[in-house]
Scaffold this motif. Structure first.
Motif, PDB file in Angstrom:
ATOM      1  N   LEU A 116       3.465  13.213 -12.766  1.00 34.31           N
ATOM      2  CA  LEU A 116       4.771  13.202 -12.144  1.00 34.31           C
ATOM      3  C   LEU A 116       5.833  12.552 -12.655  1.00 34.31           C
ATOM      4  CD1 LEU A 116       3.464  14.947  -8.901  1.00 34.31           C
ATOM      5  CD2 LEU A 116       4.257  16.107 -10.444  1.00 34.31           C
ATOM      6  N   ARG A 117       5.404  11.387 -12.713  1.00 33.79           N
ATOM      7  CA  ARG A 117       6.574  10.126 -13.144  1.00 33.79           C
ATOM      8  C   ARG A 117       7.081  10.315 -14.487  1.00 33.79           C
ATOM      9  NH1 ARG A 117       3.724   6.781 -10.087  1.00 33.79           N
ATOM     10  NH2 ARG A 117       2.491   6.120 -11.894  1.00 33.79           N
ATOM     11  N   LYS A 118       6.215  10.878 -15.163  1.00 33.70           N
ATOM     12  CA  LYS A 118       6.693  11.251 -16.762  1.00 33.70           C
ATOM     13  C   LYS A 118       7.413  12.456 -16.756  1.00 33.70           C
ATOM     14  CE  LYS A 118       2.670   9.024 -18.883  1.00 33.70           C
ATOM     15  NZ  LYS A 118       1.476   9.293 -19.818  1.00 33.70           N
ATOM     16  N   LEU A 119       7.101  13.494 -15.939  1.00 33.12           N
ATOM     17  CA  LEU A 119       7.916  14.689 -15.950  1.00 33.12           C
ATOM     18  C   LEU A 119       9.074  14.394 -15.305  1.00 33.12           C
ATOM     19  CD1 LEU A 119       5.054  17.063 -14.792  1.00 33.12           C
ATOM     20  CD2 LEU A 119       6.351  17.149 -16.942  1.00 33.12           C
ATOM     21  N   GLU A 120       9.194  13.481 -14.238  1.00 29.57           N
ATOM     22  CA  GLU A 120      10.449  13.212 -13.556  1.00 29.57           C
ATOM     23  C   GLU A 120      11.342  12.357 -14.589  1.00 29.57           C
ATOM     24  OE1 GLU A 120      12.419  10.940  -9.908  1.00 29.57           O
ATOM     25  OE2 GLU A 120      10.357  10.544 -10.235  1.00 29.57           O
ATOM     26  N   GLU A 121      10.832  11.629 -15.467  1.00 34.91           N
ATOM     27  CA  GLU A 121      11.586  10.809 -16.490  1.00 34.91           C
ATOM     28  C   GLU A 121      12.114  11.502 -17.558  1.00 34.91           C
ATOM     29  OE1 GLU A 121       8.816   7.880 -17.765  1.00 34.91           O
ATOM     30  OE2 GLU A 121       9.250   6.561 -15.978  1.00 34.91           O
ATOM     31  N   ALA A 122      11.516  12.651 -17.874  1.00 32.34           N
ATOM     32  CA  ALA A 122      11.760  13.556 -18.746  1.00 32.34           C
ATOM     33  C   ALA A 122      12.778  14.523 -18.186  1.00 32.34           C
ATOM     34  CB  ALA A 122      10.482  14.509 -19.465  1.00 32.34           C
ATOM     35  N   GLU A 123      13.040  14.451 -16.762  1.00 33.26           N
ATOM     36  CA  GLU A 123      13.916  15.307 -16.301  1.00 33.26           C
ATOM     37  C   GLU A 123      13.370  16.815 -16.054  1.00 33.26           C
ATOM     38  OE1 GLU A 123      18.020  14.967 -17.659  1.00 33.26           O
ATOM     39  OE2 GLU A 123      17.874  12.608 -16.837  1.00 33.26           O
ATOM     40  N   TYR A 124      12.059  17.054 -16.037  1.00 32.21           N
ATOM     41  CA  TYR A 124      11.499  18.299 -15.920  1.00 32.21           C
ATOM     42  C   TYR A 124      11.346  18.595 -14.440  1.00 32.21           C
ATOM     43  CZ  TYR A 124      10.652  18.386 -20.717  1.00 32.21           C
ATOM     44  OH  TYR A 124      10.833  18.396 -22.419  1.00 32.21           O
ATOM     45  N   VAL A 125      11.222  17.719 -13.407  1.00 31.70           N
ATOM     46  CA  VAL A 125      10.874  18.083 -12.062  1.00 31.70           C
ATOM     47  C   VAL A 125      11.679  16.883 -11.409  1.00 31.70           C
ATOM     48  CG1 VAL A 125       8.469  18.481 -12.159  1.00 31.70           C
ATOM     49  CG2 VAL A 125       9.193  16.266 -11.835  1.00 31.70           C
ATOM     50  N   SER A 126      12.315  17.520 -10.052  1.00 32.71           N
ATOM     51  CA  SER A 126      13.027  16.735  -9.330  1.00 32.71           C
ATOM     52  C   SER A 126      12.137  16.407  -7.979  1.00 32.71           C
ATOM     53  CB  SER A 126      14.436  17.526  -8.865  1.00 32.71           C
ATOM     54  OG  SER A 126      13.936  18.597  -8.053  1.00 32.71           O
ATOM     55  N   VAL A 127      12.602  15.182  -7.394  1.00 38.07           N
ATOM     56  CA  VAL A 127      11.866  14.660  -6.484  1.00 38.07           C
ATOM     57  C   VAL A 127      12.662  14.525  -5.390  1.00 38.07           C
ATOM     58  CG1 VAL A 127      10.270  12.727  -5.646  1.00 38.07           C
ATOM     59  CG2 VAL A 127      10.436  13.434  -8.111  1.00 38.07           C
ATOM     60  N   LYS A 128      12.248  14.764  -4.051  1.00 33.49           N
ATOM     61  CA  LYS A 128      12.656  14.844  -2.906  1.00 33.49           C
ATOM     62  C   LYS A 128      11.922  14.237  -1.790  1.00 33.49           C
ATOM     63  CE  LYS A 128      14.176  17.854   0.760  1.00 33.49           C
ATOM     64  NZ  LYS A 128      14.420  19.103   1.204  1.00 33.49           N
ATOM     65  N   LYS A 129      12.139  13.131  -1.145  1.00 31.12           N
ATOM     66  CA  LYS A 129      11.440  12.481  -0.162  1.00 31.12           C
ATOM     67  C   LYS A 129      12.085  12.700   1.336  1.00 31.12           C
ATOM     68  CE  LYS A 129       9.679   9.212  -3.614  1.00 31.12           C
ATOM     69  NZ  LYS A 129       8.540   8.430  -3.733  1.00 31.12           N
ATOM     70  N   GLU A 130      11.064  13.064   2.355  1.00 33.25           N
ATOM     71  CA  GLU A 130      11.435  13.213   3.451  1.00 33.25           C
ATOM     72  C   GLU A 130      10.144  12.856   4.278  1.00 33.25           C
ATOM     73  OE1 GLU A 130      13.174  17.218   3.976  1.00 33.25           O
ATOM     74  OE2 GLU A 130      10.931  18.001   3.960  1.00 33.25           O
ATOM     75  N   PHE A 131      10.636  12.812   5.758  1.00 37.75           N
ATOM     76  CA  PHE A 131       9.563  12.789   6.605  1.00 37.75           C
ATOM     77  C   PHE A 131       9.208  14.240   7.542  1.00 37.75           C
ATOM     78  CE2 PHE A 131      10.812   8.514   6.382  1.00 37.75           C
ATOM     79  CZ  PHE A 131       9.550   7.900   6.421  1.00 37.75           C
ATOM     80  N   VAL A 132       7.987  14.501   7.457  1.00 35.80           N
ATOM     81  CA  VAL A 132       7.738  15.851   8.285  1.00 35.80           C
ATOM     82  C   VAL A 132       6.691  15.590   9.470  1.00 35.80           C
ATOM     83  CG1 VAL A 132       6.495  18.025   7.843  1.00 35.80           C
ATOM     84  CG2 VAL A 132       8.065  17.219   5.968  1.00 35.80           C
ATOM     85  N   ASP A 133       7.337  15.772  10.318  1.00 34.27           N
ATOM     86  CA  ASP A 133       6.114  15.276  11.477  1.00 34.27           C
ATOM     87  C   ASP A 133       6.069  13.876  11.512  1.00 34.27           C
ATOM     88  OD1 ASP A 133       6.034  18.052  12.591  1.00 34.27           O
ATOM     89  OD2 ASP A 133       4.175  18.445  11.495  1.00 34.27           O
ATOM     90  N   ARG A 134       7.123  12.942  11.009  1.00 41.45           N
ATOM     91  CA  ARG A 134       6.719  11.603  11.160  1.00 41.45           C
ATOM     92  C   ARG A 134       6.110  11.043  10.154  1.00 41.45           C
ATOM     93  NH1 ARG A 134       6.806   9.347  17.460  1.00 41.45           N
ATOM     94  NH2 ARG A 134       8.470  10.443  18.099  1.00 41.45           N
ATOM     95  N   LYS A 135       5.704  11.858   8.995  1.00 39.00           N
ATOM     96  CA  LYS A 135       4.831  11.624   7.929  1.00 39.00           C
ATOM     97  C   LYS A 135       5.888  11.491   6.836  1.00 39.00           C
ATOM     98  CE  LYS A 135       0.549  13.058   9.884  1.00 39.00           C
ATOM     99  NZ  LYS A 135      -0.434  13.887   9.711  1.00 39.00           N
ATOM    100  N   PRO A 136       5.831  10.634   5.599  1.00 38.55           N
ATOM    101  CA  PRO A 136       6.504  10.610   4.546  1.00 38.55           C
ATOM    102  C   PRO A 136       5.764  11.907   3.744  1.00 38.55           C
ATOM    103  CG  PRO A 136       5.121   8.817   4.539  1.00 38.55           C
ATOM    104  CD  PRO A 136       5.115   9.301   6.074  1.00 38.55           C
TER     105      PRO A 136
END
Length: 77
Positions: A27-47
């Protein structure tokens, strides 16, 4: 990812039957290639980390699938 708006890391891990390390590296490689975007959030207090296919990733996937189709046609399968 092409069939969903976004999938969580844990869902991808389950679907692909991968280890955290292997999936994270890919997934890091795909993100570096700009093929995937990443969004981080908390759901029910869990990352929770969500992954989505970008427009660039959609185009790359279509090119890849067309190339595979061409190979299959060329080999008369």
């Amino acid at each position: 990812l092409s069939g969903a708006d976004a999938l969580s890391f844990s869902r991808l891990k389950s679907l692909l039957d991968e280890t955290d390390g292997n999936l994270g590296a890919q997934l890091r490689k795909l993100e570096e290639a700009e093929y995937v975007s990443v969004k981080k959030e908390f759901v029910d207090r869990k990352p929770t980390t969500w992954y989505s296919l970008t427009d660039c990733g959609q185009r790359a996937l279509r090119r890849h699938l067309k190339a595979i189709e061409s190979l299959l046609r060329a080999s008369n399968l």
